[in-house]
Enzyme design. Structure first.
Site, mmCIF file in Angstrom:
data_model
loop_
_atom_site.group_PDB
_atom_site.id
_atom_site.type_symbol
_atom_site.label_atom_id
_atom_site.label_comp_id
_atom_site.label_asym_id
_atom_site.label_seq_id
_atom_site.Cartn_x
_atom_site.Cartn_y
_atom_site.Cartn_z
ATOM 1 N N ARG A 55 8.582 -124.157 53.595
ATOM 2 C CA ARG A 55 6.610 -124.103 52.736
ATOM 3 C C ARG A 55 6.314 -122.679 53.114
ATOM 4 N NH1 ARG A 55 2.744 -126.805 55.231
ATOM 5 N NH2 ARG A 55 0.844 -127.508 54.315
ATOM 6 N N HIS A 57 8.553 -130.826 46.895
ATOM 7 C CA HIS A 57 8.302 -132.092 47.817
ATOM 8 C C HIS A 57 9.332 -133.235 48.025
ATOM 9 C CE1 HIS A 57 3.502 -130.885 47.441
ATOM 10 N NE2 HIS A 57 4.130 -130.136 48.636
ATOM 11 N N THR A 58 10.293 -132.923 47.124
ATOM 12 C CA THR A 58 11.237 -133.638 48.066
ATOM 13 C C THR A 58 11.708 -134.205 49.559
ATOM 14 O OG1 THR A 58 13.622 -134.258 46.763
ATOM 15 C CG2 THR A 58 13.629 -131.821 46.982
ATOM 16 N N HIS A 63 3.786 -120.291 50.993
ATOM 17 C CA HIS A 63 3.032 -120.004 52.191
ATOM 18 C C HIS A 63 2.451 -118.084 51.956
ATOM 19 C CE1 HIS A 63 0.939 -123.638 53.084
ATOM 20 N NE2 HIS A 63 1.807 -123.929 51.741
ATOM 21 N N ASN A 121 -3.223 -124.165 56.216
ATOM 22 C CA ASN A 121 -1.625 -123.312 57.836
ATOM 23 C C ASN A 121 -2.283 -124.173 58.878
ATOM 24 O OD1 ASN A 121 -1.245 -122.378 55.297
ATOM 25 N ND2 ASN A 121 -1.688 -119.863 55.952
ATOM 26 N N ASP A 135 5.040 -110.346 51.545
ATOM 27 C CA ASP A 135 4.956 -109.189 52.072
ATOM 28 C C ASP A 135 4.355 -109.935 53.847
ATOM 29 O OD1 ASP A 135 2.092 -110.996 53.053
ATOM 30 O OD2 ASP A 135 1.669 -109.187 52.130
HETATM 31 C C1 HEM Z 1 1.264 -127.117 43.657
HETATM 32 C C2 HEM Z 1 0.979 -127.111 44.580
HETATM 33 C C3 HEM Z 1 1.386 -127.668 46.253
HETATM 34 C C4 HEM Z 1 0.432 -128.530 46.535
HETATM 35 C C5 HEM Z 1 -1.199 -128.693 46.512
HETATM 36 C C6 HEM Z 1 1.038 -128.630 48.523
HETATM 37 C C7 HEM Z 1 0.260 -129.497 49.394
HETATM 38 C C8 HEM Z 1 1.133 -129.333 50.631
HETATM 39 C C9 HEM Z 1 0.531 -130.171 51.675
HETATM 40 C C10 HEM Z 1 -0.680 -130.805 51.383
HETATM 41 C C11 HEM Z 1 1.331 -130.880 52.140
HETATM 42 C C12 HEM Z 1 1.258 -131.372 53.120
HETATM 43 C C13 HEM Z 1 0.991 -130.685 54.719
HETATM 44 C C14 HEM Z 1 0.600 -131.334 55.824
HETATM 45 O O1 HEM Z 1 -0.146 -132.087 55.727
HETATM 46 O O2 HEM Z 1 0.559 -130.712 56.967
HETATM 47 C C15 HEM Z 1 2.399 -129.994 51.929
HETATM 48 C C16 HEM Z 1 3.688 -130.162 52.381
HETATM 49 C C17 HEM Z 1 4.759 -129.052 52.308
HETATM 50 N N1 HEM Z 1 5.221 -128.500 50.891
HETATM 51 FE FE1 HEM Z 1 3.195 -128.376 49.555
HETATM 52 N N2 HEM Z 1 1.923 -127.871 48.163
HETATM 53 C C18 HEM Z 1 2.663 -127.795 46.520
HETATM 54 C C19 HEM Z 1 3.061 -126.610 46.538
HETATM 55 C C20 HEM Z 1 4.462 -126.010 47.606
HETATM 56 C C21 HEM Z 1 5.585 -125.029 46.931
HETATM 57 C C22 HEM Z 1 5.352 -124.759 45.174
HETATM 58 C C23 HEM Z 1 6.263 -125.476 47.742
HETATM 59 C C24 HEM Z 1 7.901 -124.415 47.717
HETATM 60 C C25 HEM Z 1 8.054 -124.515 47.045
HETATM 61 C C26 HEM Z 1 5.928 -126.247 48.815
HETATM 62 C C27 HEM Z 1 6.853 -126.751 49.835
HETATM 63 C C28 HEM Z 1 5.963 -127.540 50.704
HETATM 64 C C29 HEM Z 1 7.097 -128.826 51.631
HETATM 65 C C30 HEM Z 1 8.288 -128.144 52.386
HETATM 66 C C31 HEM Z 1 6.046 -129.129 52.724
HETATM 67 C C32 HEM Z 1 6.822 -129.826 53.380
HETATM 68 C C33 HEM Z 1 6.685 -129.219 55.219
HETATM 69 C C34 HEM Z 1 7.046 -129.501 56.538
HETATM 70 O O3 HEM Z 1 7.457 -131.093 56.527
HETATM 71 O O4 HEM Z 1 6.696 -129.013 57.285
HETATM 72 N N3 HEM Z 1 4.803 -126.873 48.515
HETATM 73 N N4 HEM Z 1 2.053 -129.359 50.167
#
Ligand code: HEM
Ligand SMILES: *[C@@H]1O[C@H](CO)[C@@H](O)[C@H](O)[C@H]1NC(C)=O
Ligand SMILES: *[C@@H]1O[C@H](CO)[C@@H](O)[C@H](O)[C@H]1NC(C)=O
Length: 315
Positions: free
Chosen positions: A59, A190-191, A63, A91, A71
């Protein structure tokens, strides 16, 4: 006169090469031959101690790339005279494991000081994280340079919240030069990993495209008020494995975020989601391809930016 002419010519040629400057997998082949194994060792070690570290590192790269390009702007700490991206809405209290990037940077500075950018370290750590949890591998193009600035404003505007619907997600990705396929396949990240109640409360109380018993179970964990930071697995079936169950969950109306279920909700993303639910090979191949594409967003190369010696501050 001769000397300044020389400098002029060198500068011109350099700029000329810049026009063709591009990332290359071999960028550090001679300047830092042990880079890849060094990054991989630190990532493996971190993930063996905390599985979630893989998700957090993946993630971080996302970001980073969505805010003024890949960058390493995301890594800059706030100071009394500088505001970075860490306190931005998507963030704050959410991005984590900057300490692993610090450890990688420390080890890399030992073997090849001043050579490897923090932006490249983020891209490599993301790849190694996916591999560590059983996902696909790919060759990471390298040669990014680090920014001397960051943007709180862009971090707030350019990273989508989990409440976005499909149309909003498509335009958010289009702004980065990414298409519907990139959106659907990269959301498969998100897997793995976890989300806080505050990011999916609207979905479990207000959405109708959600499995009722799934929603009830989540409502017990996340009351209407409170528990904002209580964590839930983004993939309820295999949260620690990089597989295609994210898409299978969508087919059962068990996407955790509103934005997840939007990818299988009767719209233009459905057929891709169904393809990935049925076919791990295609998911993996497309994911790798889109990660490389995301990793190319507005990169600094050549003499642009700098190579930070400490990822948290400009030199
Ligand atoms: C498509 C739009 C996306 C949205 C709206 C989104 C939104 C979110 C949100 C809301 C969370 C939870 C954050 C929290 O509760 O603290 C999350 C977690 C995460 N996102 Fe996304 N995300 C998106 C795309 C992506 C992409 C493109 C990636 C990586 C290629 C990604 C990887 C992750 C990962 C791995 C987590 C878990 C992080 C952790 O456990 O520390 N996401 N995302
Ligand atoms: C659910 O929808 C209602 C009505 O639109 C709104 O007032 C409420 O804030 C929403 N709940 C959540 C948790 O988003
Ligand atoms: C929890 O999140 C909601 C929605 O963002 C916010 O209004 C509320 O103040 C938060 N509660 C706490 C205790 O931080």
């Amino acid at each position: 006169m001769g000397i300044s002419y020389c400098i002029f010519v060198v500068a011109f040629l350099y700029t000329g090469a810049m026009a063709y400057a591009n990332l290359s997998p071999n960028f550090y082949a001679s300047s830092c031959p042990d880079l890849l194994s060094t990054v991989q060792d630190v990532v493996c070690d971190a993930v063996s101690k905390e599985t979630r570290a893989a998700a957090s590192l993946l993630r971080l790269h996302f970001h980073d790339c969505f805010v003024q390009g890949c960058d390493a702007s995301v890594l800059l700490d706030d100071t009394s005279t500088f505001t970075g991206e860490k306190t931005a809405r998507p963030n704050a209290g959410s991005l984590r494991r900057f300490d692993i990037i610090d450890e990688i940077k420390k080890q890399v500075e030992c073997i090849c000081p001043g050579v490897v950018s923090c932006a490249d370290i983020l891209a490599l750590a993301a790849r190694d994280s996916v591999v560590a949890l059983g996902g696909p591998t790919w060759t990471v193009p390298l040669g990014r340079r680090d920014s001397k600035t960051a943007s709180l404003r862009l971090a707030n505007s350019d990273i989508a919240p989990g409440s976005f619907n499909l149309g909003q997600l498509i335009s958010n990705f289009a702004k980065q030069g990414l298409n519907l396929k990139d959106l659907v396949v990269l959301s498969g990240a998100h897997t793995i990993g976890l989300a806080r109640c505050v990011t999916f409360r609207g979905r479990i109380y207000n959405d109708t495209n959600i499995n009722p018993s799934f929603a009830r179970a989540l409502q017990r964990k996340c009351p209407r008020v409170g528990n904002n930071n209580t964590l839930q697995q983004l993939d309820l079936v295999t949260p620690d494995i990089f597989d295609n169950s994210y898409y299978k969950n969508l087919q059962c109306l068990k996407g955790l975020l509103h934005s997840d279920q939007a990818l299988l909700n009767g719209g233009s993303a459905d057929s891709l989601s169904k393809t990935y639910a049925a076919d791990t090979k295609t998911f993996f191949a497309d994911f790798a391809q889109s990660m490389i594409k995301m990793g190319n967003i507005k990169v600094l190369t050549g003499s642009q930016g700098e190579v930070r010696t400490n990822c948290r501050k400009v030199n």
